[in-house]
Design a protein around this motif. Structure first.
Motif, PDB file in Angstrom:
ATOM      1  N   LEU A  67      -3.941 -59.206 -47.755  1.00  0.00           N
ATOM      2  CA  LEU A  67      -3.532 -58.470 -46.569  1.00  0.00           C
ATOM      3  C   LEU A  67      -4.105 -59.103 -45.302  1.00  0.00           C
ATOM      4  O   LEU A  67      -3.405 -59.241 -44.298  1.00  0.00           O
ATOM      5  N   ALA A  68      -5.365 -59.505 -45.341  1.00  0.00           N
ATOM      6  CA  ALA A  68      -5.975 -60.165 -44.181  1.00  0.00           C
ATOM      7  C   ALA A  68      -5.256 -61.471 -43.858  1.00  0.00           C
ATOM      8  O   ALA A  68      -4.947 -61.756 -42.692  1.00  0.00           O
ATOM      9  N   ASP A  69      -4.972 -62.258 -44.877  1.00  0.00           N
ATOM     10  CA  ASP A  69      -4.293 -63.542 -44.676  1.00  0.00           C
ATOM     11  C   ASP A  69      -2.889 -63.323 -44.124  1.00  0.00           C
ATOM     12  O   ASP A  69      -2.458 -64.017 -43.200  1.00  0.00           O
ATOM     13  N   LEU A  70      -2.180 -62.356 -44.658  1.00  0.00           N
ATOM     14  CA  LEU A  70      -0.829 -62.077 -44.194  1.00  0.00           C
ATOM     15  C   LEU A  70      -0.831 -61.562 -42.754  1.00  0.00           C
ATOM     16  O   LEU A  70       0.028 -61.920 -41.951  1.00  0.00           O
ATOM     17  N   ALA A 103      -2.246 -46.198 -47.805  1.00  0.00           N
ATOM     18  CA  ALA A 103      -1.980 -47.139 -46.711  1.00  0.00           C
ATOM     19  C   ALA A 103      -3.261 -47.824 -46.258  1.00  0.00           C
ATOM     20  O   ALA A 103      -4.282 -47.183 -46.032  1.00  0.00           O
ATOM     21  N   LEU A 104      -3.178 -49.147 -46.146  1.00  0.00           N
ATOM     22  CA  LEU A 104      -4.220 -49.959 -45.527  1.00  0.00           C
ATOM     23  C   LEU A 104      -3.567 -50.688 -44.365  1.00  0.00           C
ATOM     24  O   LEU A 104      -2.543 -51.363 -44.550  1.00  0.00           O
ATOM     25  N   ASP A 105      -4.141 -50.554 -43.175  1.00  0.00           N
ATOM     26  CA  ASP A 105      -3.609 -51.211 -41.992  1.00  0.00           C
ATOM     27  C   ASP A 105      -4.531 -52.343 -41.579  1.00  0.00           C
ATOM     28  O   ASP A 105      -5.737 -52.131 -41.403  1.00  0.00           O
ATOM     29  N   ALA A 106      -3.959 -53.531 -41.415  1.00  0.00           N
ATOM     30  CA  ALA A 106      -4.710 -54.701 -40.970  1.00  0.00           C
ATOM     31  C   ALA A 106      -4.274 -55.038 -39.555  1.00  0.00           C
ATOM     32  O   ALA A 106      -3.094 -55.300 -39.314  1.00  0.00           O
ATOM     33  N   THR A 107      -5.222 -55.008 -38.642  1.00  0.00           N
ATOM     34  CA  THR A 107      -4.948 -55.396 -37.259  1.00  0.00           C
ATOM     35  C   THR A 107      -5.544 -56.768 -37.034  1.00  0.00           C
ATOM     36  O   THR A 107      -6.767 -56.945 -37.136  1.00  0.00           O
ATOM     37  N   ALA A 108      -4.673 -57.738 -36.770  1.00  0.00           N
ATOM     38  CA  ALA A 108      -5.101 -59.109 -36.533  1.00  0.00           C
ATOM     39  C   ALA A 108      -5.043 -59.395 -35.040  1.00  0.00           C
ATOM     40  O   ALA A 108      -4.054 -59.064 -34.377  1.00  0.00           O
ATOM     41  N   ALA A 135     -12.380 -59.561 -41.533  1.00  0.00           N
ATOM     42  CA  ALA A 135     -12.162 -60.975 -41.852  1.00  0.00           C
ATOM     43  C   ALA A 135     -11.959 -61.790 -40.591  1.00  0.00           C
ATOM     44  O   ALA A 135     -11.581 -61.263 -39.541  1.00  0.00           O
ATOM     45  N   THR A 136     -12.220 -63.072 -40.725  1.00  0.00           N
ATOM     46  CA  THR A 136     -11.820 -64.041 -39.711  1.00  0.00           C
ATOM     47  C   THR A 136     -11.020 -65.108 -40.445  1.00  0.00           C
ATOM     48  O   THR A 136     -11.312 -65.437 -41.601  1.00  0.00           O
ATOM     49  N   ALA A 137      -9.987 -65.596 -39.778  1.00  0.00           N
ATOM     50  CA  ALA A 137      -9.147 -66.626 -40.397  1.00  0.00           C
ATOM     51  C   ALA A 137      -8.807 -67.700 -39.365  1.00  0.00           C
ATOM     52  O   ALA A 137      -8.579 -67.380 -38.197  1.00  0.00           O
TER      53      ALA A 137
END
Length: 145
Positions: A67-70, A103-108, A135-137
């Motif tokens: 999810l973080a990567d996406l 639900a898990l929400d990822a805000t990038a 995360a950091t990507a």
């Protein structure tokens, strides 16, 4: 940090492009969606269900990593356009809590958008708004011809 750059693709456009170039992310059902794109950010939701769980009934680390990567890929595409070959060069994740299914929400958020590298920050929150992972990507952007 400079002012956030304006997106060049909307959430529906990013979703459609992901469906085109990365259809395997929905191979097990339509449980991932790009909710929103705004200057410098994108929000991606995963509806975590039984197939995303580890023993003990919590969402697995590999699921949150994906999810973080996406989410990082989505925010980058939203801001640089249709560049399918942008690739992850580094992703570091800290698991903070054990999220339950749902639900898990990822805000990038884009921290730095360069010519060849993009650095992002990703916060993953459960349905109650608690941060369950951070995360950091860093992505490499191929040269444009």
């Amino acid at each position: 940090m400079s002012a956030p750059v304006a997106p060049v693709m909307s959430a529906p456009e990013v979703s459609a492009y992901l469906d085109e170039v990365f259809p395997q992310i929905k191979a097990n059902g339509d449980d991932i969606s790009v909710l929103e794109v705004s200057p410098g950010t994108a929000e991606v939701r995963l509806d975590a269900n039984d197939r995303h769980l580890r023993p003990g009934g919590t969402v697995s680390g590999p699921t949150m990593f994906m999810l973080a990567d996406l989410a990082a890929y989505a925010v980058i595409l939203a801001h640089i356009g249709k560049v399918a070959l942008a690739v992850t060069t580094n992703l570091n994740i800290n698991f903070l809590m054990k999220p339950e299914p749902g639900a898990l929400d990822a805000t990038a958020t884009i921290l730095k958008l360069g010519k060849r590298l993009v650095v992002t920050d990703i916060a993953i929150r459960d349905s109650g708004g608690e941060m369950v992972a951070h995360a950091t990507a860093t992505y490499s952007i191929p040269p444009r011809n």
